[in-house]
Design a protein around this motif. Structure first.
Motif, PDB file in Angstrom:
ATOM      1  N   LYS A 270       0.848  -1.179   0.000  1.00  0.00           N
ATOM      2  CA  LYS A 270       0.000   0.000   0.000  1.00  0.00           C
ATOM      3  C   LYS A 270       0.888   1.233   0.000  1.00  0.00           C
ATOM      4  N   LEU A 271       0.902   1.924  -1.125  1.00  0.00           N
ATOM      5  CA  LEU A 271       1.765   3.094  -1.284  1.00  0.00           C
ATOM      6  C   LEU A 271       1.140   4.310  -0.624  1.00  0.00           C
ATOM      7  N   SER A 272       1.981   5.110   0.025  1.00  0.00           N
ATOM      8  CA  SER A 272       1.537   6.368   0.626  1.00  0.00           C
ATOM      9  C   SER A 272       1.958   7.531  -0.256  1.00  0.00           C
ATOM     10  N   VAL A 273       1.367   8.692  -0.006  1.00  0.00           N
ATOM     11  CA  VAL A 273       1.781   9.888  -0.733  1.00  0.00           C
ATOM     12  C   VAL A 273       3.254  10.173  -0.447  1.00  0.00           C
ATOM     13  N   ASN A 274       3.691   9.879   0.780  1.00  0.00           N
ATOM     14  CA  ASN A 274       5.084  10.124   1.148  1.00  0.00           C
ATOM     15  C   ASN A 274       6.045   9.294   0.297  1.00  0.00           C
ATOM     16  N   SER A 363      10.760  16.405   5.463  1.00  0.00           N
ATOM     17  CA  SER A 363      10.028  16.445   6.722  1.00  0.00           C
ATOM     18  C   SER A 363       8.560  16.670   6.397  1.00  0.00           C
ATOM     19  N   ASN A 364       7.724  15.683   6.696  1.00  0.00           N
ATOM     20  CA  ASN A 364       6.311  15.709   6.303  1.00  0.00           C
ATOM     21  C   ASN A 364       5.435  15.799   7.553  1.00  0.00           C
ATOM     22  N   LEU A 365       4.770  16.942   7.717  1.00  0.00           N
ATOM     23  CA  LEU A 365       3.821  17.121   8.824  1.00  0.00           C
ATOM     24  C   LEU A 365       2.392  17.214   8.313  1.00  0.00           C
ATOM     25  N   ASN A 372       1.527  24.387   6.090  1.00  0.00           N
ATOM     26  CA  ASN A 372       2.876  24.674   5.612  1.00  0.00           C
ATOM     27  C   ASN A 372       3.755  25.055   6.792  1.00  0.00           C
ATOM     28  N   PHE A 373       5.063  24.883   6.630  1.00  0.00           N
ATOM     29  CA  PHE A 373       6.027  25.241   7.666  1.00  0.00           C
ATOM     30  C   PHE A 373       7.407  25.298   7.039  1.00  0.00           C
ATOM     31  N   ASP A 374       8.373  25.813   7.786  1.00  0.00           N
ATOM     32  CA  ASP A 374       9.762  25.894   7.332  1.00  0.00           C
ATOM     33  C   ASP A 374      10.590  24.925   8.160  1.00  0.00           C
ATOM     34  N   ALA A 375      11.259  23.990   7.514  1.00  0.00           N
ATOM     35  CA  ALA A 375      12.087  23.012   8.211  1.00  0.00           C
ATOM     36  C   ALA A 375      13.518  23.513   8.335  1.00  0.00           C
ATOM     37  N   VAL A 376      14.207  23.048   9.381  1.00  0.00           N
ATOM     38  CA  VAL A 376      15.607  23.409   9.609  1.00  0.00           C
ATOM     39  C   VAL A 376      16.503  22.397   8.909  1.00  0.00           C
ATOM     40  N   ALA A 386       9.986  20.710   3.360  1.00  0.00           N
ATOM     41  CA  ALA A 386       8.917  20.662   4.351  1.00  0.00           C
ATOM     42  C   ALA A 386       7.596  20.462   3.618  1.00  0.00           C
ATOM     43  N   VAL A 387       6.858  19.413   3.977  1.00  0.00           N
ATOM     44  CA  VAL A 387       5.649  19.014   3.256  1.00  0.00           C
ATOM     45  C   VAL A 387       4.428  19.216   4.143  1.00  0.00           C
TER      46      VAL A 387
END
Length: 443
Positions: A270-274, A363-365, A372-376, A386-387
């Motif tokens: 089962k494939l995920s979007v990730n 990095s998927n939240l 949306n967000f900004d990853a370090v 950042a997803v």
């Protein structure tokens, strides 16, 4: 002469660890490669191997001891003919020692020699301990002796950086690669260093005083939390981030994923979007090869394969396991490997080589509803994606008509030392194209 066994640095970020369990006892005879102890690092519990042969003369640090600093003597190894009476000064652990020697010794203890021209493990037995012109033994690790023999180097002419002048692997490699020591660049004494100039926050005591009249619970930092704090502080202070943002229409991908999952159901896949995001990023790094790079201090390393790291949240912190050669693997293979890595990450069972390396991270939240967000950036990576979540939004089609589409917002955090703005834009465009046209990822 008795040989001290030091607390090894089993990961690049390890400064101290817990000696969880001894696998030997005093009086046991050990050989190079035998397991000595289980040590808890900031990331996982790992086995520690003997470097030399001998007899365990004395255990200096009891099992279960926490906060044992790297390079602290934890036991003493005796050679043939030596007894406990010869231990002497080695019987008391020293608090301060060379961290460089510790890291180097740990490298010898935990990794076999590699022939980098073919990538195979070197299983050649180590030569016998050499002697100098006066007939005295030259102390060197088995790995150092083996490499010196292969390269035709004289151990007597090499200065050791290990405990008590012991020659280790790095000493031999340095002797081969650097006949003469390069001059250090001049430093203007009037200019503050980056470390000195970096601002420091209020002290612990000052902060505690602020909340003296309030109820609170003090949470002790474990090794992982300390490492995360140090790494993220380093990243934000030393890496010049800039950010690129795009919206990605997911309708074609979601339809394609549904079709594939229906066809793969009999295989239990089962494939995920990730999984599609990992594949899209891996292919984008091949399509924009100049962006497949890491910062290495005074140079940039451009990688050939796409090794993609994926952030996995665990209790108390996170891991970033790396999927190597992700561009060459099928979606089902990436899905299975990611599930395995994530499962073992949550159990803290990953080996260092499984969460070190890579040039790019994800990095998927989105699954937590974050738009949306900004990853370090995780140094030395050149970028991190950042997803956010895929949500229904009104969009204007190519025909000018208003419609509804599933849109996912992504932000690419980029290290400007490695990737310039236009190059980062090309990389993000390639990621968008791959996700909006998922069939092309199978071509």
């Amino acid at each position: 002469m008795p040989t001290e066994i030091l607390m090894p640095a089993l990961s690049p970020t390890m400064e101290e660890g817990t000696l969880a369990k001894w696998l030997v006892k005093e009086g046991d005879t050990v050989s190079s490669g035998d397991l000595l102890a289980e040590i808890e690092t900031d990331k996982a519990t790992m086995e520690f191997e003997a470097v030399d042969e001998g007899t365990v003369g004395k255990i200096l640090v009891a099992e279960g001891s926490e906060g044992v600093k790297v390079n602290t003597p934890i036991a003493v190894l005796l050679e043939d003919g030596e007894s406990a009476d010869d231990i002497g000064a080695a019987s008391a652990p020293k608090e301060e020692a060379s961290s460089t020697a510790a890291a180097t010794e740990a490298s010898d203890a935990t990794a076999p020699a590699k022939d980098h021209s073919v990538g195979e493990t070197d299983t050649t037995p180590a030569p016998a301990a050499p002697k100098d012109s006066d007939g005295k033994r030259i102390f060197a690790s088995p790995l150092a002796r083996r490499i010196a023999a292969q390269k035709g180097l004289d151990l007597g002419a090499i200065k050791g950086s290990g405990p008590r002048g012991r020659i280790v692997k790095a000493d031999v490699e340095k002797a081969e690669a650097t006949p003469a020591t390069a001059a250090e660049p001049n430093v203007d004494a009037g200019q503050p260093t980056a470390a000195a100039a970096a601002p420091s926050g209020p002290s612990t005591d000052a902060i505690v005083k602020i909340y003296a009249g309030r109820d609170y619970e003090e949470v002790k930092l474990d090794g992982m939390r300390k490492t995360i704090a140090a790494r993220l502080t380093e990243a934000k202070q030393t890496v010049p981030h800039f950010y690129l943002r795009r919206d990605i229409k997911l309708d074609a991908l979601l339809e394609f994923r549904s079709t594939l999952n229906g066809q793969l159901a009999d295989r239990g896949v089962k494939l995920s979007v990730n999984d599609f995001i990992i594949k899209a990023c891996a292919l984008a790094l091949q399509q924009v090869p100049d962006a497949n790079a890491v910062w290495a201090g005074d140079k940039v390393l451009k990688l050939t394969p796409s090794d993609v790291a994926v952030a996995v949240a665990i209790e108390g912190g996170l891991f970033t396991p790396v999927l190597q050669d992700a561009h060459q693997k099928s979606l089902s293979a990436l899905s299975a490997e990611m599930k395995d890595l994530a499962s073992r990450a949550r159990d803290r069972k990953l080996a260092p080589q499984e969460y070190q390396g890579g040039s790019f991270a994800i990095s998927n939240l989105g699954m937590f509803g974050i738009d949306n967000f900004d990853a370090v950036i995780n140094p030395p990576h050149g970028a991190i994606l950042a997803v956010g979540a895929g949500v229904k939004k009104p969009v204007v089609g190519q025909d000018g008509e208003l419609g509804v589409a599933t849109v996912m917002s992504v932000t690419l955090s980029v290290d400007h030392r490695v990737i310039d703005g236009a190059l980062g834009a090309q990389l993000l465009q390639a990621i968008v194209d791959n996700l909006e046209n998922p069939l092309t990822m199978l071509a």
